[in-house]
Write a protein that holds these residues in place. Sequence first.
Motif, PDB file in Angstrom:
ATOM      1  N   ILE A   1      30.520  -2.553  -7.869  1.00 24.82           N
ATOM      2  CA  ILE A   1      31.125  -3.859  -8.137  1.00 24.82           C
ATOM      3  C   ILE A   1      31.707  -3.844  -9.540  1.00 24.82           C
ATOM      4  CG2 ILE A   1      30.778  -6.350  -8.241  1.00 24.82           C
ATOM      5  CD1 ILE A   1      28.265  -5.954  -6.553  1.00 24.82           C
ATOM      6  N   LEU A   2      33.009  -4.097  -9.638  1.00 27.00           N
ATOM      7  CA  LEU A   2      33.664  -4.206 -10.931  1.00 27.00           C
ATOM      8  C   LEU A   2      33.744  -5.684 -11.310  1.00 27.00           C
ATOM      9  CD1 LEU A   2      35.170  -2.770 -13.242  1.00 27.00           C
ATOM     10  CD2 LEU A   2      37.283  -3.126 -11.951  1.00 27.00           C
ATOM     11  N   VAL A   3      33.103  -6.043 -12.405  1.00 28.28           N
ATOM     12  CA  VAL A   3      33.048  -7.427 -12.873  1.00 28.28           C
ATOM     13  C   VAL A   3      33.985  -7.580 -14.066  1.00 28.28           C
ATOM     14  CG1 VAL A   3      31.550  -9.291 -13.695  1.00 28.28           C
ATOM     15  CG2 VAL A   3      30.650  -7.564 -12.119  1.00 28.28           C
ATOM     16  N   MET A   4      34.909  -8.550 -13.982  1.00 27.74           N
ATOM     17  CA  MET A   4      35.888  -8.789 -15.048  1.00 27.74           C
ATOM     18  C   MET A   4      35.855 -10.257 -15.444  1.00 27.74           C
ATOM     19  SD  MET A   4      38.861  -6.470 -13.291  1.00 27.74           S
ATOM     20  CE  MET A   4      38.351  -7.041 -11.665  1.00 27.74           C
ATOM     21  N   ILE A   5      35.751 -10.530 -16.749  1.00 27.24           N
ATOM     22  CA  ILE A   5      35.598 -11.905 -17.242  1.00 27.24           C
ATOM     23  C   ILE A   5      36.674 -12.208 -18.276  1.00 27.24           C
ATOM     24  CG2 ILE A   5      34.026 -13.531 -18.362  1.00 27.24           C
ATOM     25  CD1 ILE A   5      31.716 -11.831 -17.454  1.00 27.24           C
ATOM     26  N   ASP A   6      37.287 -13.369 -18.155  1.00 27.94           N
ATOM     27  CA  ASP A   6      38.230 -13.854 -19.159  1.00 27.94           C
ATOM     28  C   ASP A   6      37.444 -14.338 -20.368  1.00 27.94           C
ATOM     29  OD1 ASP A   6      40.599 -14.876 -20.397  1.00 27.94           O
ATOM     30  OD2 ASP A   6      39.970 -16.861 -19.742  1.00 27.94           O
ATOM     31  N   GLU A   7      37.788 -13.822 -21.541  1.00 31.09           N
ATOM     32  CA  GLU A   7      37.035 -14.131 -22.763  1.00 31.09           C
ATOM     33  C   GLU A   7      37.048 -15.619 -23.100  1.00 31.09           C
ATOM     34  OE1 GLU A   7      34.814 -13.590 -26.231  1.00 31.09           O
ATOM     35  OE2 GLU A   7      35.194 -12.216 -24.578  1.00 31.09           O
TER      36      GLU A   7
ATOM     37  N   LEU B   1      45.352  -5.886 -13.679  1.00 29.11           N
ATOM     38  CA  LEU B   1      46.060  -6.326 -14.878  1.00 29.11           C
ATOM     39  C   LEU B   1      47.485  -6.760 -14.557  1.00 29.11           C
ATOM     40  CD1 LEU B   1      44.849  -3.599 -17.410  1.00 29.11           C
ATOM     41  CD2 LEU B   1      44.175  -6.002 -17.344  1.00 29.11           C
ATOM     42  N   LYS B   2      48.152  -6.017 -13.702  1.00 29.92           N
ATOM     43  CA  LYS B   2      49.518  -6.386 -13.312  1.00 29.92           C
ATOM     44  C   LYS B   2      49.522  -7.718 -12.565  1.00 29.92           C
ATOM     45  CE  LYS B   2      51.191  -1.611 -12.866  1.00 29.92           C
ATOM     46  NZ  LYS B   2      51.677  -0.572 -11.918  1.00 29.92           N
ATOM     47  N   LYS B   3      48.599  -7.870 -11.638  1.00 31.91           N
ATOM     48  CA  LYS B   3      48.541  -9.078 -10.805  1.00 31.91           C
ATOM     49  C   LYS B   3      48.185 -10.308 -11.612  1.00 31.91           C
ATOM     50  CE  LYS B   3      44.950  -9.464  -8.180  1.00 31.91           C
ATOM     51  NZ  LYS B   3      43.980  -9.209  -7.083  1.00 31.91           N
ATOM     52  N   ILE B   4      47.209 -10.194 -12.492  1.00 28.23           N
ATOM     53  CA  ILE B   4      46.724 -11.373 -13.209  1.00 28.23           C
ATOM     54  C   ILE B   4      47.743 -11.879 -14.220  1.00 28.23           C
ATOM     55  CG2 ILE B   4      45.542 -10.342 -15.200  1.00 28.23           C
ATOM     56  CD1 ILE B   4      44.180 -13.048 -12.838  1.00 28.23           C
ATOM     57  N   GLN B   5      48.512 -10.973 -14.804  1.00 28.51           N
ATOM     58  CA  GLN B   5      49.527 -11.394 -15.770  1.00 28.51           C
ATOM     59  C   GLN B   5      50.679 -12.119 -15.087  1.00 28.51           C
ATOM     60  OE1 GLN B   5      49.774  -8.604 -19.496  1.00 28.51           O
ATOM     61  NE2 GLN B   5      49.539  -7.284 -17.707  1.00 28.51           N
ATOM     62  N   VAL B   6      51.002 -11.700 -13.858  1.00 24.64           N
ATOM     63  CA  VAL B   6      52.052 -12.387 -13.094  1.00 24.64           C
ATOM     64  C   VAL B   6      51.574 -13.760 -12.652  1.00 24.64           C
ATOM     65  CG1 VAL B   6      53.390 -12.341 -10.955  1.00 24.64           C
ATOM     66  CG2 VAL B   6      53.156 -10.260 -12.318  1.00 24.64           C
ATOM     67  N   ARG B   7      50.336 -13.843 -12.179  1.00 26.32           N
ATOM     68  CA  ARG B   7      49.830 -15.114 -11.663  1.00 26.32           C
ATOM     69  C   ARG B   7      49.592 -16.144 -12.763  1.00 26.32           C
ATOM     70  NH1 ARG B   7      45.483 -13.551  -6.865  1.00 26.32           N
ATOM     71  NH2 ARG B   7      47.005 -12.564  -5.473  1.00 26.32           N
ATOM     72  N   LEU B   8      49.102 -15.724 -13.891  1.00 27.82           N
ATOM     73  CA  LEU B   8      48.806 -16.659 -14.976  1.00 27.82           C
ATOM     74  C   LEU B   8      49.961 -16.832 -15.943  1.00 27.82           C
ATOM     75  CD1 LEU B   8      45.125 -15.654 -15.896  1.00 27.82           C
ATOM     76  CD2 LEU B   8      45.906 -17.450 -14.349  1.00 27.82           C
ATOM     77  N   GLN B   9      50.946 -15.943 -15.849  1.00 24.33           N
ATOM     78  CA  GLN B   9      52.085 -15.981 -16.772  1.00 24.33           C
ATOM     79  C   GLN B   9      51.608 -15.911 -18.224  1.00 24.33           C
ATOM     80  OE1 GLN B   9      55.629 -16.091 -15.904  1.00 24.33           O
ATOM     81  NE2 GLN B   9      54.521 -15.250 -14.156  1.00 24.33           N
ATOM     82  N   LEU B  10      50.596 -15.087 -18.445  1.00 22.97           N
ATOM     83  CA  LEU B  10      50.043 -14.871 -19.778  1.00 22.97           C
ATOM     84  C   LEU B  10      49.756 -13.377 -19.952  1.00 22.97           C
ATOM     85  CD1 LEU B  10      47.466 -17.806 -19.993  1.00 22.97           C
ATOM     86  CD2 LEU B  10      49.569 -17.604 -21.325  1.00 22.97           C
TER      87      LEU B  10
END
Length: 218
Positions: free
Chosen positions: A18-24, A48-57
Amino acid sequence: MDLCGPMRTQSINGKKYILVMIDEYSRYTWLEFLKNKSDAAELIIEFLKKIQVRLQLPVISLRSDNGTECKNEKLQSYLISVGISHNFSAAYTPQQNGVVERKNRTLVEAARTMLAYSELPMFLCYILNDRDNLGKFDKKADEGYFIGYSLTSKAYRIYNRRTKTIMESINVSFDESSTLTSEHNSSELKLKQKVFIQDRVESEVKQNKSKFCNSNSE
């Protein structure tokens, strides 16, 4: 981010990491499941590619331990190419990556609690078998357990008891009158009654304490 595993019991699809990723900033958490530790680098890049497109950040930096799943040439070359810095915690000091380490423990405890409490899934689902070549007298429905919703389409995710696989389908009929549901509702009602009684006792104790203090002050 941190990689948990290998788990002693792997999933139906053979995944044991399980890869766990948390926004700081927000502490929002994402989970990804892997079959092999070596799949982590590619999965992180896709994430990383997906999250930057979805959040526009933009993602500014990553923090992880020194595990090979995060410290490898493939991931490092990608991070350098897009300008993302990578910070590592010192060896044998998980407290330096404490945010995700505490989240790992919370997730494991939550999963263990849910499994212990439910014992078995709440609903028994009947799934229309529209995928096999059925004979005239073959059963047209399978029994299964409802486990969630599809992330890519408007469909239910069902564990099929006959095939022992997880499938997605909209042709599902829920049997909420089954024994499993009755037992679950009964235990849930007992829990609510227990909480209600406890609240009443605490309220009466506070009232009596207040009356006692007022009479002493008089």
